[in-house]
Design an enzyme around this catalytic site. Structure first.
Site, PDB file in Angstrom:
ATOM      1  N   ARG A 115      31.626  29.651  20.111  1.00 55.38           N
ATOM      2  CA  ARG A 115      30.433  29.370  19.308  1.00 55.38           C
ATOM      3  C   ARG A 115      29.757  30.663  18.911  1.00 55.38           C
ATOM      4  NH1 ARG A 115      26.393  27.478  22.499  1.00 55.38           N
ATOM      5  NH2 ARG A 115      28.049  26.501  23.688  1.00 55.38           N
ATOM      6  N   SER A 142      27.688  21.576  17.003  1.00 58.81           N
ATOM      7  CA  SER A 142      27.037  20.566  17.856  1.00 58.81           C
ATOM      8  C   SER A 142      25.545  20.474  17.515  1.00 58.81           C
ATOM      9  CB  SER A 142      27.266  20.889  19.332  1.00 58.81           C
ATOM     10  OG  SER A 142      26.780  19.856  20.139  1.00 58.81           O
ATOM     11  N   HIS A 143      24.668  20.810  18.463  1.00 55.60           N
ATOM     12  CA  HIS A 143      23.223  20.685  18.230  1.00 55.60           C
ATOM     13  C   HIS A 143      22.561  22.041  17.990  1.00 55.60           C
ATOM     14  CE1 HIS A 143      23.832  21.424  22.512  1.00 55.60           C
ATOM     15  NE2 HIS A 143      22.665  22.035  22.493  1.00 55.60           N
ATOM     16  N   LYS A 187      35.591  23.313  19.333  1.00 57.61           N
ATOM     17  CA  LYS A 187      35.918  22.603  20.573  1.00 57.61           C
ATOM     18  C   LYS A 187      37.417  22.343  20.530  1.00 57.61           C
ATOM     19  CE  LYS A 187      31.389  20.478  21.268  1.00 57.61           C
ATOM     20  NZ  LYS A 187      30.576  19.236  21.313  1.00 57.61           N
ATOM     21  N   ASP A 197      23.855  13.153  18.656  1.00 56.83           N
ATOM     22  CA  ASP A 197      23.717  14.583  18.404  1.00 56.83           C
ATOM     23  C   ASP A 197      24.523  14.969  17.164  1.00 56.83           C
ATOM     24  OD1 ASP A 197      26.268  14.445  19.543  1.00 56.83           O
ATOM     25  OD2 ASP A 197      26.075  16.380  20.533  1.00 56.83           O
ATOM     26  N   ASP A 247      27.304  16.254  16.455  1.00 61.13           N
ATOM     27  CA  ASP A 247      28.736  15.975  16.283  1.00 61.13           C
ATOM     28  C   ASP A 247      29.178  14.678  16.975  1.00 61.13           C
ATOM     29  OD1 ASP A 247      28.448  17.156  18.849  1.00 61.13           O
ATOM     30  OD2 ASP A 247      30.525  17.827  18.850  1.00 61.13           O
ATOM     31  N   ASP A 286      29.152  13.387  20.127  1.00 61.44           N
ATOM     32  CA  ASP A 286      29.741  13.148  21.444  1.00 61.44           C
ATOM     33  C   ASP A 286      28.683  12.847  22.501  1.00 61.44           C
ATOM     34  OD1 ASP A 286      28.765  15.731  21.741  1.00 61.44           O
ATOM     35  OD2 ASP A 286      30.724  16.669  22.037  1.00 61.44           O
ATOM     36  N   ARG A 287      27.380  12.797  22.077  1.00 59.45           N
ATOM     37  CA  ARG A 287      26.310  12.480  23.033  1.00 59.45           C
ATOM     38  C   ARG A 287      25.421  11.365  22.484  1.00 59.45           C
ATOM     39  NH1 ARG A 287      22.614  16.512  24.239  1.00 59.45           N
ATOM     40  NH2 ARG A 287      23.038  17.659  22.326  1.00 59.45           N
ATOM     41  N   HIS A 335      26.737  13.241  27.619  1.00 57.27           N
ATOM     42  CA  HIS A 335      28.174  12.982  27.494  1.00 57.27           C
ATOM     43  C   HIS A 335      28.540  11.849  28.461  1.00 57.27           C
ATOM     44  CE1 HIS A 335      29.163  16.683  25.209  1.00 57.27           C
ATOM     45  NE2 HIS A 335      28.198  17.237  25.916  1.00 57.27           N
TER      46      HIS A 335
END
Length: 457
Positions: free
Chosen positions: A14, A102-103, A112, A236, A238, A240-241, A323
């Site tokens: 990242r 992501s966030h 990822k 979020d 992307d 995944d949460r 997650h």
């Protein structure tokens, strides 16, 4: 090639686009991943991206690098991260890369990565860096194709999750990539959907796509108060949460969500193991045992939880960050959209979802608190504390990931973040007095080992 080593994090790569994370870096990472894949017998990688403006050029460069290592590439376009994970199963590649920040703020992006069925973390990610720096990469000529997995993903979830009745739900995607699929998914499941910020926009004009922070749930709470939706789901950047809000505006944090999931999963998997991270509530221990399961505390980090899930064969795992990993009826990867669907399946069987959610065991607790320290100092400080810090009156001290100190009336946690130079703290107790006492113990230890530290924030 000279790289900025700071972009190689514990769970992903990242950095700031065009500064630390460039197209050239993405291309090199692609070739390194292809080299790693070739050594493991992989021939094909899935590539997807979130809605950030930098996504197309970074995904294209990544694909070029993978192909330069002889890997065939299937590009799935703009998707939620779990859709890339799903595609690795659907196409039987076991290998994929999601280009996502992501966030993080809009100027960030990242990768990822999954190779031969394993999500890369820690040493494996550092191994990619060394491979690039040493130029130790294979070369070849892989093929490129585009494939839309949206319909297969939707059908797989709708074929699995069955609601007992129609529900009205409000969903907030924060202009992240889940917005491209979430309204359709929940409509197909039989919901009337009130959609907030589901237009994919890499500038995130309305609020940050991070449901872990209460300020990002304000608009969803307001929509629930004004409208007739029964429950609010937030995703979020992307996907995944998962974040959850009740009709009355209560935030049901992920460790309490996990209680509901555990009761459901254990009804079909008696004696099953349920894994949760060190930041999670201690109420999970009794809850899981009460429902016939085995509670297992584990290290924080989605890659580490996935590895533990694989090792133990547990049917369910979850993290305080949001997650959730279902092996029961699903694939064992973290998927906020699927978790939201499973939550509605459970709540569709009750007349009052708010009552069900708000009656889950709860304790007084703090949010995640951060103490800034110099780069590289956090892990050293934690190692010193683990070796000699004293906590009089503690009933148990767990050194699995930092220091989680249990008392008869609560617990305190201090651990090193694996992604930023901070110490992470969290506290839970049965009363305000106990919460203050436990925090005081940790403040004392922190002052002893790091006298110049700023106050937690």
């Amino acid at each position: 090639m000279i790289l900025d080593s700071s972009i190689f994090k514990a769970y992903d790569i990242r950095g700031i686009v065009d500064k630390t994370l460039t197209e050239s870096v993405a291309r090199s990472v692609g070739q390194a991943l292809g080299t790693l894949g070739a050594a493991k017998g992989v021939k094909k990688f899935i590539v997807g991206r979130d809605g950030r403006h930098s996504g197309p050029k970074l995904a294209a460069a990544l694909a070029e690098g993978l192909q330069a290592a002889g890997m065939d590439v299937i590009d799935t376009g703009v998707v939620a991260t779990p859709m890339v994970y799903f595609a690795t199963h659907h196409f039987a590649t076991g290998s994929g890369v999601m280009v996502t920040g992501s966030h993080n703020p809009p100027e960030y992006n990242g990768l990822k990565m999954m190779v031969a069925g394993e999500t890369l973390s820690g040493e494996a990610i550092q191994g990619l860096r060394h491979m690039i720096e040493d130029g130790a990469m294979v070369s070849g000529r892989g093929k490129f194709e585009k494939s839309d997995v949206r319909e297969q993903y939707l059908q797989r979830i709708v074929g699995d999750v069955k609601l007992a009745r129609k529900m009205k739900v409000a969903i907030d995607c924060g202009n992240g990539s889940p917005g491209a699929i979430a309204p359709e998914l929940f409509t197909r499941l039989g919901c009337e959907v009130e959609a907030l910020y589901c237009e994919v926009d890499g500038d995130f004009p309305n609020h940050h796509p991070d449901p872990a922070k209460p300020e990002n749930l304000v608009d969803l709470i307001e929509a629930l108060k004004k409208g007739d939706s029964e429950i609010g789901l937030a995703f979020d950047g992307d996907g995944d949460r998962l974040g959850v809000v009740t009709k009355r505006g209560s935030i049901i944090y992920p460790d309490r969500q996990l209680m509901l999931f555990a009761a459901d999963v254990l009804s079909r998997n008696p004696g099953g193991e349920v894994i949760f991270d060190v930041k999670s509530t201690r109420n999970l221990f009794d809850w899981i045992r009460k429902h016939g399961g085995k509670p297992t505390l584990w290290k924080t980090g989605h890659s580490l939880i996935k590895a533990k899930l694989k090792e133990t064969g547990a049917p369910l795992a979850g993290e305080m960050s949001g997650h959730v990993f279902f092996k029961d009826r699903w694939y064992g990867f973290d998927d906020g959209l699927y978790a939201g669907a499973r939550l509605l399946e459970i709540l569709s069987k009750v007349a009052d979802p708010t009552q069900t959610l708000e009656s889950l065991p709860d304790s007084l607790s703090t949010p995640e608190l951060h103490v800034n320290v110099p780069e590289g100092a956090n892990h050293k400080l934690i190692a010193k504390m683990q070796a000699s810090a004293k906590f009089p009156g503690a009933t148990d001290i767990v050194t699995l990931d930092g220091l989680r100190v249990h008392y008869a009336d609560g617990f305190g946690l201090i651990r090193a973040s694996n992604t930023t130079p901070v110490l992470v703290m969290r506290f839970e107790a049965d009363s305000e007095e106990a919460l203050a006492r436990i925090r005081g113990e940790f403040d004392r230890v922190l002052a002893e080992f790091n006298p110049t530290s700023a106050k937690p924030h």
